[in-house]
Design an enzyme around this catalytic site. Sequence first.
Site, PDB file in Angstrom:
ATOM      1  N   ARG A 142      -0.557   1.846   4.013  1.00 62.92           N
ATOM      2  CA  ARG A 142      -1.955   1.502   3.755  1.00 62.92           C
ATOM      3  C   ARG A 142      -2.154  -0.006   3.665  1.00 62.92           C
ATOM      4  O   ARG A 142      -3.234  -0.523   3.970  1.00 62.92           O
ATOM      5  CB  ARG A 142      -2.489   2.198   2.504  1.00 62.92           C
ATOM      6  CG  ARG A 142      -3.992   2.062   2.333  1.00 62.92           C
ATOM      7  CD  ARG A 142      -4.561   2.953   1.240  1.00 62.92           C
ATOM      8  NE  ARG A 142      -4.970   4.269   1.706  1.00 62.92           N
ATOM      9  CZ  ARG A 142      -6.189   4.575   2.166  1.00 62.92           C
ATOM     10  NH1 ARG A 142      -7.141   3.657   2.220  1.00 62.92           N
ATOM     11  NH2 ARG A 142      -6.477   5.784   2.587  1.00 62.92           N
TER      12      ARG A 142
ATOM     13  N   GLU B 120     -11.746   3.265  -5.198  1.00 56.91           N
ATOM     14  CA  GLU B 120     -10.877   2.122  -4.926  1.00 56.91           C
ATOM     15  C   GLU B 120     -11.585   0.895  -4.352  1.00 56.91           C
ATOM     16  O   GLU B 120     -11.253  -0.233  -4.721  1.00 56.91           O
ATOM     17  CB  GLU B 120      -9.756   2.550  -3.961  1.00 56.91           C
ATOM     18  CG  GLU B 120      -8.784   3.528  -4.569  1.00 56.91           C
ATOM     19  CD  GLU B 120      -7.957   4.245  -3.513  1.00 56.91           C
ATOM     20  OE1 GLU B 120      -8.547   4.995  -2.701  1.00 56.91           O
ATOM     21  OE2 GLU B 120      -6.740   4.058  -3.491  1.00 56.91           O
TER      22      GLU B 120
END
Lengths: 814, 489
Positions: free
Chosen positions: A326, A729
């Site tokens: 990621r 997030e």
Amino acid sequence: MNTHTPNLHAERIQGGVHESRPHDSAHKHVAGTAVYIDDMLEPRGTLHGALGLATVAHGRILSLDLGAVQKHPGVVDVLTIEDIPGEKDISPTARHDEPILAEKGVLFHGQPLFLVVAETRDAARRAARLAKADYEERPALLDIAGLDPENDRFVAPPLTLKRGDVAAALESAPHRLSGQMRIGGQDHFYLEGQIAFAIPGEDGDVLVHSSTQHPSEVQHMVAHALGVPSHAVTVEVRRMGGGFGGKETQGNQFAVLAAVAAKRLNRPVKIRLDRDDDMTATGKRHDFLVSYDVGFDADGVIGGVDLLYAARCGYSSDLSGPVTDRALFHCDNSYFYPAVRARSAPFFTNTVSNTAFRGFGGPQGMVGCERIIEEIAFACQLDPLDVRKRNFYGGSPRDLTPYHQNVEDSVILRLVEELEASSDYRRRRRTTRAFNANSPVIKRGLALTPVKFGISFTATHYNQAGALVHVYTDGSVHLNHGGTEMGQGLYLKVAQVVAEEFQIDLTQVKITPTTTGKVPNTSATAASSGADLNGMAAKEAARAIKGRLADFAAERYAVPIEQVVFLPNRVRVGNQEIAFSDLVKQAYMARVPLSATGFYKTPKIHWDRDKGQGKPFYYFAYGAACSEVSIDTLTGEYMVERADILHDVGRSLNPALDLGQVEGGFVQGMGWLTTEELVWDEAGRLRTHAPSTYKIPLASDRPKIFNVKLADWSENQEPAIHRSKAVGEPPFMLAISVLHALSDAVASVADHKICPRLDAPATPERILWAVERLRAEARGAGGTGLAGGAHDHMPAVETAGRSDAGPPGLTTLE
Amino acid sequence: MPETRNHIRFILNGEDITLNRVRPDETLLDFLRLRRGLVGTKEGCAEGDCGACTVLAGRLEGERVTYRGLNACIAFTASLDGAHVVTVEHLRGADGGLHPVQRALVQHHGSQCGFCTPGFVMTLAGLRLEGETADDARIEKALQGNLCRCTGYESIVRAARAALADPEPDTLAEEAQAIAARLRALQDGARVEMGEGPDRLVIPAGVDDLAAMLEAEPEARIVAGATDVGLWVTKAFRAIGPAVFIGHLRELKRAEVAEGKLRIGAGVSYTEAQAALAPHLPALAELIDRIGGEQIRNGGTVGGNIANGSPIGDMTPGLIALDATLTLRKGASRRTIPLENFFIAYGRQDRQPGEFVEWVDVPLPEPGALFALHKISKRRDEDITAVLGAFHVQFDGTGRVAAARIAYGGMAGTPKRAAAVEAALQGRSWTMETVEDALPAFERDFSPLTDMRASTAYRMLVAKNLLRRTFLESSGTKAPLRVRRHEAA
């Protein structure tokens, strides 16, 4: 509470979607009646566990004398790895590299060696310190500086993203520079530490209350460790006192140990870690060393980038593979790279195994990327905001990510331009410069940074969810789904979705604890996906029941199905209106099933990791933040004077909750990039293992002026739940603006000619060294943009976590 | 000899509590959660930093009850003898309605995971009892000892503003008179004695009783606010008994000015010291904002800060710079020494068995003298010092330095004077040039350590820069010299 009488004439239900509502537990939070696991009444005979931790970072256990532990008053049992009846490993990615307790080898300082179970927690904790362990110590690998991605050990396979001819792009670029950036880790510091409470049942059964974001995984781990089928294990979690990723996998160990001890002793066993043990023995955000080589033109437009994201993963893989993946998925932030190569290097180290933390590598990916933008801005002597805007994703062909997904929903330019105007960026750019001209000691800095964050688990199979909905004969609704509540308000959002679907007031929907017994095989509540996945699943379940009710009403009242309309708290059937609860009663009498499961899987996504190509993300969430800081060039102290945020949550399910996520995420991100410093010593001991030494932000650290807005015009282009977007997030990364504002303030001491190359966290000490270095270089080199070896003046420090090797000199090819 | 009791008595929420079996090291948090099932009060860190365990302790001050927030995790149950302990469970009205602080936190979305929330509720409920409209600076100061990891605090501060502006009376205000009467009834002037050996605890009736007790049992551990000793128990499992609890002794809580000196009793808390110092030594009073959180300042004492001899105790460098003296007492005899002589080496102080610190005398700087304090830490508030500099400079009629006393914390194993720097300034005119000339002397005075708070080099550079800052602040420059959150009061 339950005396609510639904208004049968309302125009709108109370508590539907897009409505701001307080957190469903807010009343209980403030009254002190919200029950966390340690607050539950303890059944008769409850025992307490504590862990004995290794005191070397790497070595072989020659002997482990537990005699004194066993003899301590109140101790009932001591367990080592030998006492695990089934599977002895809890690697969440099936790599078999994470023993429940250390076997022969110790791989990090603080690794749990044994579990002591006693009548009281106090007795267990005291006894845990009485073990005598002899080790054959081995050299410990504590830091990743200098490790070689070709030869040194990884904990998981690395990833490469590639597009275009990078070497050619770099060589043909009018300007080129390279450098390195160190980005520190972060402790989650959830206020409720790790805890598990196992209650043995009959046969092989056990009920585990676990503070976990991933009850299904805990269930499977417990079953494997006990050697029983998953059906024997029920894992329940009503709420966590904070998670942030720290309870995605890190709760497994304690749940497994509590369950094993509970079955072995046939008594309830609770394990609640002391804060110091929690911070020592559980994983954190990965620290990274990012190396970059970038080619660009005089306007600051990027031609090509070559990136290496090296991460300190610790002794096991845990989630380090997906985390470092990621990071690469966000090595572009919001910018188009015409040619790119990005590599990850998930390095093994003899430190605690790093894990998920809000953003999951994305923040580190983005921080590295923003450093490149900053370098270019200094090299070209442009305002960094202009460099940013010139490199934003645009229409084809400038819409292709390094992983070959097209960016089709970008609102970043609009967000940034609106924020640029509302924050008065250009004028404040001038006023901060003017301020600095008259202020030799205190310097101001300003920065506006964007965020683009990909939404979906990159492990495609995780993008599924289930829900269970019952309608009772009084018209009240029982809601259960696989998502967990850690403070983000997921339970409330999903309940709002169900209320909206049935068109009944929110108070008619009962939120119930997440349990593996009601919804099976769930994914972790992570990747910001909670509302997207579980909201859809719950909606499906409600829709199924609603459909049966509609069919029933059409038949009973002999009207076409189109004439059955769900209105607030009532149903119009032909020309009459029937209270929802009455229709439900009638349906029950007619033997209509009033319970349904719902299931959802995210459409469109696919990912071929070997090729590094696909569409891993369903959509992107965007945001932008403008921060202004002041720094003290004598001490490195600083203050965030103001932050303006414009964030995209699509059509918010609950704007009040979403604002809370944005504000909270920003401040948490600020902490990561400023005062939250993890320090290990030469022996591999974590020295910052409690709030006395590890400094998360306080109320007095939040921006003095804090203007936070949701982009009220935004709507998810994809049919995600009510066109909202994930919010957990993405706002965390808005705090990158603070790091860059600090850097801007530092740069003022050398007339904004030299890139400060400020590493993170930018503690007062790092700020001061950056100031000192820039002053020295400005004196020495006359302060031209691309000149001067950027050696860090930060002195070598004997502690491993702070061995701030300076970045290599930057080069320019003109 | 005063009368003795073999039990402690206090009010817990509404209930009268009598306990005749309390170990000296039993924390109030364990008492609440394990013995009483009052689980609204949470444990977040067990070291007095996060504030999730905040409760209010009310004590009679004159006719009134004054409530102060405490960290129940490191407060010992026995130290609450004679107090009114209020937990979150007590705040709701008789009708079950929420306290104005609770209501505001709901309305302003001030909770997310909710684990820290009871602590914030208690801190803000305590702040509200102060009765004055608090500005943001006061709110933030009150919240220094409460960590929240979810909200980013903005919503909590919004709630605090609303709750403080809400005129509705709350539970604690309504019952204040009745509680005061009940607390008065508990004041019997008796000594409390309980337990044997390591379980023994004594709560003396007065200072003379303390002196007599310590003379007879010199090994007894003196515990005032327990903001340090509490951690010995919760983190290191050290036995502290026999222990003598002194936090309640009024005689040790005096702070008064006489003959150009401020006398601060050893039992004066930081919070109390701040009020006493403000008119006389504003710099020292202001520094107290930077020590711990409010709960720690309410418990921790000036005497404790000195007596435990920490190199990073924040009160001592300033007191040394002012040439304070320390009075120690043993039985009926007293001796007075210069404070700086008290600190012999790291972990070693000039305190004899049976002796206790009774007070510190602080000479007030004469008019025209410069007295400045600068604390540097990684996080501005509620953090332990990396470097703390204290500067006391006297001038002659011509602007020359007649005397300089400079002391630092965090730079050596004890709080220590910068003798070489002082000498380099002595007799010279107070200019930047003099300051620059004096800087190399720091290398002779100090060789600081590297630890998780700061490196050797940072400490040394900052130590020097604090002298520069001190000069600049005295120079009348209009340019800002510190990052400030709020304009100085």
